[in-house]
Design an enzyme around this catalytic site. Sequence first.
Site, PDB file in Angstrom:
ATOM      1  N   GLN A 195     -25.813   4.024  30.915  1.00 27.22           N
ATOM      2  CA  GLN A 195     -25.003   3.323  29.918  1.00 27.22           C
ATOM      3  C   GLN A 195     -23.553   3.595  30.287  1.00 27.22           C
ATOM      4  O   GLN A 195     -23.022   4.659  30.010  1.00 27.22           O
ATOM      5  CB  GLN A 195     -25.300   3.777  28.495  1.00 27.22           C
ATOM      6  CG  GLN A 195     -24.385   3.164  27.439  1.00 27.22           C
ATOM      7  CD  GLN A 195     -24.318   1.651  27.500  1.00 27.22           C
ATOM      8  OE1 GLN A 195     -25.320   0.982  27.720  1.00 27.22           O
ATOM      9  NE2 GLN A 195     -23.134   1.088  27.320  1.00 27.22           N
ATOM     10  N   SER A 196     -22.913   2.617  30.928  1.00 26.08           N
ATOM     11  CA  SER A 196     -21.579   2.830  31.487  1.00 26.08           C
ATOM     12  C   SER A 196     -20.457   2.529  30.507  1.00 26.08           C
ATOM     13  O   SER A 196     -19.355   3.064  30.647  1.00 26.08           O
ATOM     14  CB  SER A 196     -21.397   1.968  32.743  1.00 26.08           C
ATOM     15  OG  SER A 196     -22.264   2.396  33.772  1.00 26.08           O
ATOM     16  N   GLN A 197     -20.696   1.657  29.544  1.00 21.64           N
ATOM     17  CA  GLN A 197     -19.634   1.313  28.599  1.00 21.64           C
ATOM     18  C   GLN A 197     -19.440   2.420  27.581  1.00 21.64           C
ATOM     19  O   GLN A 197     -20.427   2.984  27.102  1.00 21.64           O
ATOM     20  CB  GLN A 197     -19.999   0.011  27.872  1.00 21.64           C
ATOM     21  CG  GLN A 197     -18.859  -0.571  27.048  1.00 21.64           C
ATOM     22  CD  GLN A 197     -19.284  -1.834  26.309  1.00 21.64           C
ATOM     23  OE1 GLN A 197     -20.270  -1.822  25.572  1.00 21.64           O
ATOM     24  NE2 GLN A 197     -18.553  -2.914  26.491  1.00 21.64           N
ATOM     25  N   PRO A 216     -28.952   3.734  23.344  1.00 21.31           N
ATOM     26  CA  PRO A 216     -28.120   3.936  22.152  1.00 21.31           C
ATOM     27  C   PRO A 216     -27.554   2.677  21.510  1.00 21.31           C
ATOM     28  O   PRO A 216     -26.893   2.767  20.482  1.00 21.31           O
ATOM     29  CB  PRO A 216     -26.983   4.823  22.676  1.00 21.31           C
ATOM     30  CG  PRO A 216     -26.864   4.463  24.119  1.00 21.31           C
ATOM     31  CD  PRO A 216     -28.266   4.162  24.574  1.00 21.31           C
ATOM     32  N   GLY A 237     -28.014  -3.816  22.401  1.00 18.86           N
ATOM     33  CA  GLY A 237     -28.083  -4.437  23.710  1.00 18.86           C
ATOM     34  C   GLY A 237     -26.824  -4.132  24.484  1.00 18.86           C
ATOM     35  O   GLY A 237     -25.823  -3.691  23.924  1.00 18.86           O
ATOM     36  N   HIS A 281     -26.607 -12.560  21.503  1.00 14.57           N
ATOM     37  CA  HIS A 281     -25.318 -11.885  21.617  1.00 14.57           C
ATOM     38  C   HIS A 281     -25.054 -11.446  23.052  1.00 14.57           C
ATOM     39  O   HIS A 281     -23.969 -11.708  23.609  1.00 14.57           O
ATOM     40  CB  HIS A 281     -25.276 -10.677  20.675  1.00 14.57           C
ATOM     41  CG  HIS A 281     -23.960  -9.971  20.636  1.00 14.57           C
ATOM     42  ND1 HIS A 281     -22.969 -10.276  19.729  1.00 14.57           N
ATOM     43  CD2 HIS A 281     -23.446  -8.972  21.406  1.00 14.57           C
ATOM     44  CE1 HIS A 281     -21.916  -9.501  19.926  1.00 14.57           C
ATOM     45  NE2 HIS A 281     -22.185  -8.702  20.944  1.00 14.57           N
ATOM     46  N   GLU A 282     -26.025 -10.782  23.662  1.00 11.92           N
ATOM     47  CA  GLU A 282     -25.816 -10.313  25.032  1.00 11.92           C
ATOM     48  C   GLU A 282     -25.700 -11.492  26.000  1.00 11.92           C
ATOM     49  O   GLU A 282     -24.932 -11.445  26.961  1.00 11.92           O
ATOM     50  CB  GLU A 282     -26.948  -9.376  25.457  1.00 11.92           C
ATOM     51  CG  GLU A 282     -27.188  -8.189  24.520  1.00 11.92           C
ATOM     52  CD  GLU A 282     -25.923  -7.473  24.073  1.00 11.92           C
ATOM     53  OE1 GLU A 282     -24.954  -7.407  24.849  1.00 11.92           O
ATOM     54  OE2 GLU A 282     -25.891  -6.983  22.929  1.00 11.92           O
ATOM     55  N   TYR A 292     -15.512  -6.298  16.048  1.00 10.13           N
ATOM     56  CA  TYR A 292     -16.637  -7.237  16.055  1.00 10.13           C
ATOM     57  C   TYR A 292     -16.491  -8.271  14.934  1.00 10.13           C
ATOM     58  O   TYR A 292     -16.291  -9.455  15.191  1.00 10.13           O
ATOM     59  CB  TYR A 292     -17.965  -6.496  15.856  1.00 10.13           C
ATOM     60  CG  TYR A 292     -18.513  -5.800  17.075  1.00 10.13           C
ATOM     61  CD1 TYR A 292     -19.628  -6.291  17.743  1.00 10.13           C
ATOM     62  CD2 TYR A 292     -17.945  -4.622  17.556  1.00 10.13           C
ATOM     63  CE1 TYR A 292     -20.162  -5.644  18.850  1.00 10.13           C
ATOM     64  CE2 TYR A 292     -18.458  -3.972  18.670  1.00 10.13           C
ATOM     65  CZ  TYR A 292     -19.563  -4.488  19.318  1.00 10.13           C
ATOM     66  OH  TYR A 292     -20.078  -3.851  20.412  1.00 10.13           O
ATOM     67  N   ARG A 350     -30.928   4.515  18.678  1.00 11.60           N
ATOM     68  CA  ARG A 350     -29.891   3.478  18.572  1.00 11.60           C
ATOM     69  C   ARG A 350     -28.778   3.946  17.649  1.00 11.60           C
ATOM     70  O   ARG A 350     -28.995   4.241  16.472  1.00 11.60           O
ATOM     71  CB  ARG A 350     -30.522   2.185  18.055  1.00 11.60           C
ATOM     72  CG  ARG A 350     -29.598   0.985  18.084  1.00 11.60           C
ATOM     73  CD  ARG A 350     -30.373  -0.269  17.678  1.00 11.60           C
ATOM     74  NE  ARG A 350     -29.504  -1.411  17.535  1.00 11.60           N
ATOM     75  CZ  ARG A 350     -29.891  -2.607  17.096  1.00 11.60           C
ATOM     76  NH1 ARG A 350     -31.168  -2.794  16.779  1.00 11.60           N
ATOM     77  NH2 ARG A 350     -29.037  -3.602  16.975  1.00 11.60           N
TER      78      ARG A 350
END
Length: 596
Positions: free
Chosen positions: A134-136, A263, A266, A292-293, A378, A551
Amino acid sequence: MSSLDFTRDYHSYANTDQVKVTHFDLALAISFEQKQLSGYVDLAIEHQTEQLASELILDTRDLTIERVVNSKGEELSFELSDADDILGSQLRISLIGDDPWVKVYYKTSPSAEGLQWLTAAQTAGKKLPYLFSQSQPINARSWIPLQDSPKARVTFNAKIMAPHGMRVVMSADNDHVTNQALNGLFMFKMAEPIPTHLMAIACGDLAFQALGERTGVYTEPSMLEACAKEFEDTEKMVAIAEELLGPYRWGRYDMIVLPPSFPFGGMENPRLAFMTPTLIAGDKSLVSTVAHELAHSWTGNLVSNATWRDLWLNEGFTTYFTNRIVEAVYGKEMAELEVVLEYGRLMEEFKTMPVDKQNVTANVQYDDPNKAFDRFTYDKASMFVHDLERRLGRDDFDKFLFDYVEHFAFKAITTEDFIAYAKTTLLVAHSDKISEEELLTWIHGTGMPSWFVAPQSSSLDKVVAQQALWLAGTLANKLEVEGWSVHHWQYFLTTLPEVVSVNQLAELDECFAFTQSKNAEIAFAWFTVAIRNQYQAALPAIESYLISIGRGKFVKPLYQSLADAGYSDQAKAIYQQAREGYHPSIVGMLDKIVNP
């Protein structure tokens, strides 16, 4: 704040103004025994000024740098700075002349924040271990030394060695036919430049099923049939999205449904969107996350934020665009319901967010970029885009959105870039419908603009009516709830009064079995109500939920609710069992909630 340089990425050490990495070749071996990636990255660099840069500065976190050489094999001197708690360490590499390549040999730490290593016992199949990234926002630097900034878009090739019998996938071309051999060697190519936070890798016991001509899903074999059924409308979504914003430019749109510890709902990694298994509800009620993704393929991946302050440009437009896809595929009622629930989440966050941070731009330049991911970047940003559509009319707004995406395709932009573009397009063509002052009020103002009208859905009238009857004394089993969707139940639960008696909750639970709900969204909404009203009958199910799901959208608020409601000891006991199963990228945040 006025002294800040909004063109600068405050979350990267990289000297991108002097020298920029444009491409890299990655060669890594996966070791589950050592919980480690090891190998090298070969970085193609371009000097940005006439005077050649004397050094290349990269972002790293907890990496062991073994050696650095140039294209001639000459050793390059380097220095790794002391680590900053948020940014990690800068890697300063001395350059020789105009040599266009720098090769860094390195290995990752077993505790790399961007990687999660699961044992076989922690997977659905229980046969093979599992790795995923998970890079972001800034965790790519924990598994690759690079210029870890959304400003630094790169292409890449990768060669990954994995244990025999396991499959590797990446945010790149994934040849599901060639890779069926599972012989340990996997090759990847990403020909389009992507921001580094979209770097992604996963390795495990993975099966694949096509959903359409250019869409498919990877997951563990035991989950494949259910995931394919849940996501069977994906190809239709791609076609709808193309009608709105033009051709899909990434080749394939595949997804991977990860273990429960993922986590997020998406992650929009190009060509391989990561998805949480909590979306598999059996009735497609939660597939707006897929939309969304997918929407990010235009707003977020094609046009991306230059810094984490500008995240709203990704998430606000994508949240709006998601709603358009949902409307086209599943109908206006579902789309309206989702906007109303979205607005409700925003109103809840208004209660706790300091007034000076209630704007769409994220105030994180000197803070953890993870804090940029709130309801303002968001949902408030999405309300802004919905307001633009209302003012311009859908046809004119669609033309603006299409032209905006085309204009900035494959570029990273700042809030100021967007404003400058709007001044020469939107505010000129539609000066009778929106003013510069109104535009800037949306972007820089706090609260909601005075002219904003909250979204509504007539579909919720029946929910309001039945809830009122129940609160007035009508028994739960007498309520008319046939045909209610997950959105109706979410609204029923999230709009209950702050205080509801334990007897009332017990009656609801006996009638509708909320505590045993297999729908992650309904369970979360119910558990939130149960915790704040001391409905202790739900505590065992809450414990099971927190142990089995990682999540962040669910676990962070529930731990906070437990702490606020006086269940701190229980929260600590649950967390002690669950912590090892959570992704490293959210453990730090959870630590602060459970052990403040």
